[in-house]
Write a protein that holds these residues in place. Sequence first.
Motif, PDB file in Angstrom:
ATOM      1  N   GLU A 194     -10.599   2.875   1.522  1.00  0.00           N
ATOM      2  CA  GLU A 194      -9.730   2.065   0.835  1.00  0.00           C
ATOM      3  C   GLU A 194      -8.609   2.053   1.471  1.00  0.00           C
ATOM      4  O   GLU A 194      -7.746   3.198   1.607  1.00  0.00           O
ATOM      5  CB  GLU A 194      -9.765   2.246  -0.657  1.00  0.00           C
ATOM      6  CG  GLU A 194      -8.564   1.533  -1.421  1.00  0.00           C
ATOM      7  CD  GLU A 194      -8.727   2.111  -2.923  1.00  0.00           C
ATOM      8  OE1 GLU A 194      -7.830   1.594  -3.623  1.00  0.00           O
ATOM      9  OE2 GLU A 194      -9.534   2.939  -2.990  1.00  0.00           O
ATOM     10  N   ARG A 195      -7.687   0.851   1.295  1.00  0.00           N
ATOM     11  CA  ARG A 195      -6.397   0.976   2.062  1.00  0.00           C
ATOM     12  C   ARG A 195      -5.362   0.428   0.970  1.00  0.00           C
ATOM     13  O   ARG A 195      -5.430  -0.490   0.386  1.00  0.00           O
ATOM     14  CB  ARG A 195      -6.187  -0.049   3.352  1.00  0.00           C
ATOM     15  CG  ARG A 195      -4.840   0.013   3.965  1.00  0.00           C
ATOM     16  CD  ARG A 195      -4.879  -0.871   5.212  1.00  0.00           C
ATOM     17  NE  ARG A 195      -3.720  -0.928   5.796  1.00  0.00           N
ATOM     18  CZ  ARG A 195      -3.404  -0.383   6.798  1.00  0.00           C
ATOM     19  NH1 ARG A 195      -4.256   0.529   7.411  1.00  0.00           N
ATOM     20  NH2 ARG A 195      -2.163  -0.285   7.418  1.00  0.00           N
ATOM     21  N   GLU A 196      -4.405   1.206   0.736  1.00  0.00           N
ATOM     22  CA  GLU A 196      -3.544   0.898  -0.112  1.00  0.00           C
ATOM     23  C   GLU A 196      -2.372  -0.049   0.424  1.00  0.00           C
ATOM     24  O   GLU A 196      -2.030   0.037   1.431  1.00  0.00           O
ATOM     25  CB  GLU A 196      -2.521   2.249  -0.738  1.00  0.00           C
ATOM     26  CG  GLU A 196      -3.541   3.261  -1.364  1.00  0.00           C
ATOM     27  CD  GLU A 196      -2.649   4.567  -1.879  1.00  0.00           C
ATOM     28  OE1 GLU A 196      -1.442   4.445  -1.525  1.00  0.00           O
ATOM     29  OE2 GLU A 196      -3.208   5.422  -2.332  1.00  0.00           O
ATOM     30  N   PRO A 197      -1.754  -0.818  -0.520  1.00  0.00           N
ATOM     31  CA  PRO A 197      -0.491  -1.724  -0.111  1.00  0.00           C
ATOM     32  C   PRO A 197       0.544  -0.582   0.817  1.00  0.00           C
ATOM     33  O   PRO A 197       0.623   0.518   0.211  1.00  0.00           O
ATOM     34  CB  PRO A 197       0.149  -2.189  -1.189  1.00  0.00           C
ATOM     35  CG  PRO A 197      -1.207  -2.028  -2.150  1.00  0.00           C
ATOM     36  CD  PRO A 197      -2.152  -1.128  -2.070  1.00  0.00           C
ATOM     37  N   GLY A 198       1.107  -1.319   1.658  1.00  0.00           N
ATOM     38  CA  GLY A 198       1.792  -0.473   2.436  1.00  0.00           C
ATOM     39  C   GLY A 198       3.171  -0.270   1.785  1.00  0.00           C
ATOM     40  O   GLY A 198       3.847  -0.830   0.902  1.00  0.00           O
ATOM     41  N   MET A 199       3.877   1.079   2.148  1.00  0.00           N
ATOM     42  CA  MET A 199       4.949   1.520   1.420  1.00  0.00           C
ATOM     43  C   MET A 199       6.013   1.726   2.623  1.00  0.00           C
ATOM     44  O   MET A 199       5.859   2.550   3.265  1.00  0.00           O
ATOM     45  CB  MET A 199       4.855   2.642   0.433  1.00  0.00           C
ATOM     46  CG  MET A 199       3.869   2.707  -0.528  1.00  0.00           C
ATOM     47  SD  MET A 199       3.879   3.904  -1.576  1.00  0.00           S
ATOM     48  CE  MET A 199       5.448   3.954  -2.268  1.00  0.00           C
ATOM     49  N   TRP A 200       7.240   0.952   2.431  1.00  0.00           N
ATOM     50  CA  TRP A 200       8.147   1.050   3.627  1.00  0.00           C
ATOM     51  C   TRP A 200       9.434   1.800   2.964  1.00  0.00           C
ATOM     52  O   TRP A 200       9.807   1.518   2.076  1.00  0.00           O
ATOM     53  CB  TRP A 200       8.419  -0.300   4.007  1.00  0.00           C
ATOM     54  CG  TRP A 200       7.106  -0.930   4.812  1.00  0.00           C
ATOM     55  CD1 TRP A 200       6.427  -1.698   4.146  1.00  0.00           C
ATOM     56  CD2 TRP A 200       6.901  -0.683   6.318  1.00  0.00           C
ATOM     57  NE1 TRP A 200       5.311  -2.120   5.053  1.00  0.00           N
ATOM     58  CE2 TRP A 200       5.671  -1.370   6.276  1.00  0.00           C
ATOM     59  CE3 TRP A 200       7.534  -0.235   7.231  1.00  0.00           C
ATOM     60  CZ2 TRP A 200       5.253  -1.699   7.524  1.00  0.00           C
ATOM     61  CZ3 TRP A 200       6.717  -0.176   8.615  1.00  0.00           C
ATOM     62  CH2 TRP A 200       5.906  -1.150   8.696  1.00  0.00           C
ATOM     63  N   THR A 201       9.654   2.943   3.602  1.00  0.00           N
ATOM     64  CA  THR A 201      10.846   3.671   3.158  1.00  0.00           C
ATOM     65  C   THR A 201      11.658   3.707   4.180  1.00  0.00           C
ATOM     66  O   THR A 201      11.542   3.649   5.391  1.00  0.00           O
ATOM     67  CB  THR A 201      10.485   4.989   2.439  1.00  0.00           C
ATOM     68  OG1 THR A 201      10.006   5.862   3.700  1.00  0.00           O
ATOM     69  CG2 THR A 201       9.566   5.264   1.422  1.00  0.00           C
TER      70      THR A 201
END
Length: 205
Positions: A194-201
């Motif tokens: 499963e791939r989570e939505p990307g988080m960009w910090t």
Amino acid sequence: MKVLLLNGSPRQNGNTALALEEMAKIFAAEGVEAEIIHVGNQAIRGCVACGSCRKLGKCVFDDLVNETAERFRDADGVVAASPVYYASANATLVAYLQRMFYSTRFPKTMKVGASVAVARRGGCSSTFDELNKFFTISGMPVASSQYWNSVHGGAPGEAAQDAEGMQTMRTLARNMVFLMKSIALGREQFGLPEREPGMWTNFIR
């Protein structure tokens, strides 16, 4: 199954080619299609951060990157091989990989990656590490061998005398085949992770 073998050397028939050809023999024996793509002798410019690939779905520079993108999409494994220049990979190969990995939006998760470094003497470990980073940022398992994936030779053809290096290439190819087949079986039974939505910090906010 199919593997792309990227030759990052400007010498089409040099020591890097010998290393890849040794791997290709094993792939053929195992029933895996192997295609060698000569990257290092091409005129490939670096990324200019224009962002056009997000709109076009391909790189704005129409060269070997776009020409081979679909083959990359269809491949089960990728080998990036380079001669060592100043303890790093050939800049042409790096430009190709940077643009290929950034401009293509298809998932690369669980494609098997491997890097190979070829040198007269030193710099193999840093080149090996540099190339592996393209795989590890993309969810691609990295294949290992019996030693770091390196072959030694100076003059064209000398790599054939590196018995341990050639054995390392054969072991690497067999390990890649095992990984690719295992992943294919796992995909059939369990699917991909499963791939989570990307988080960009960002470090400044």
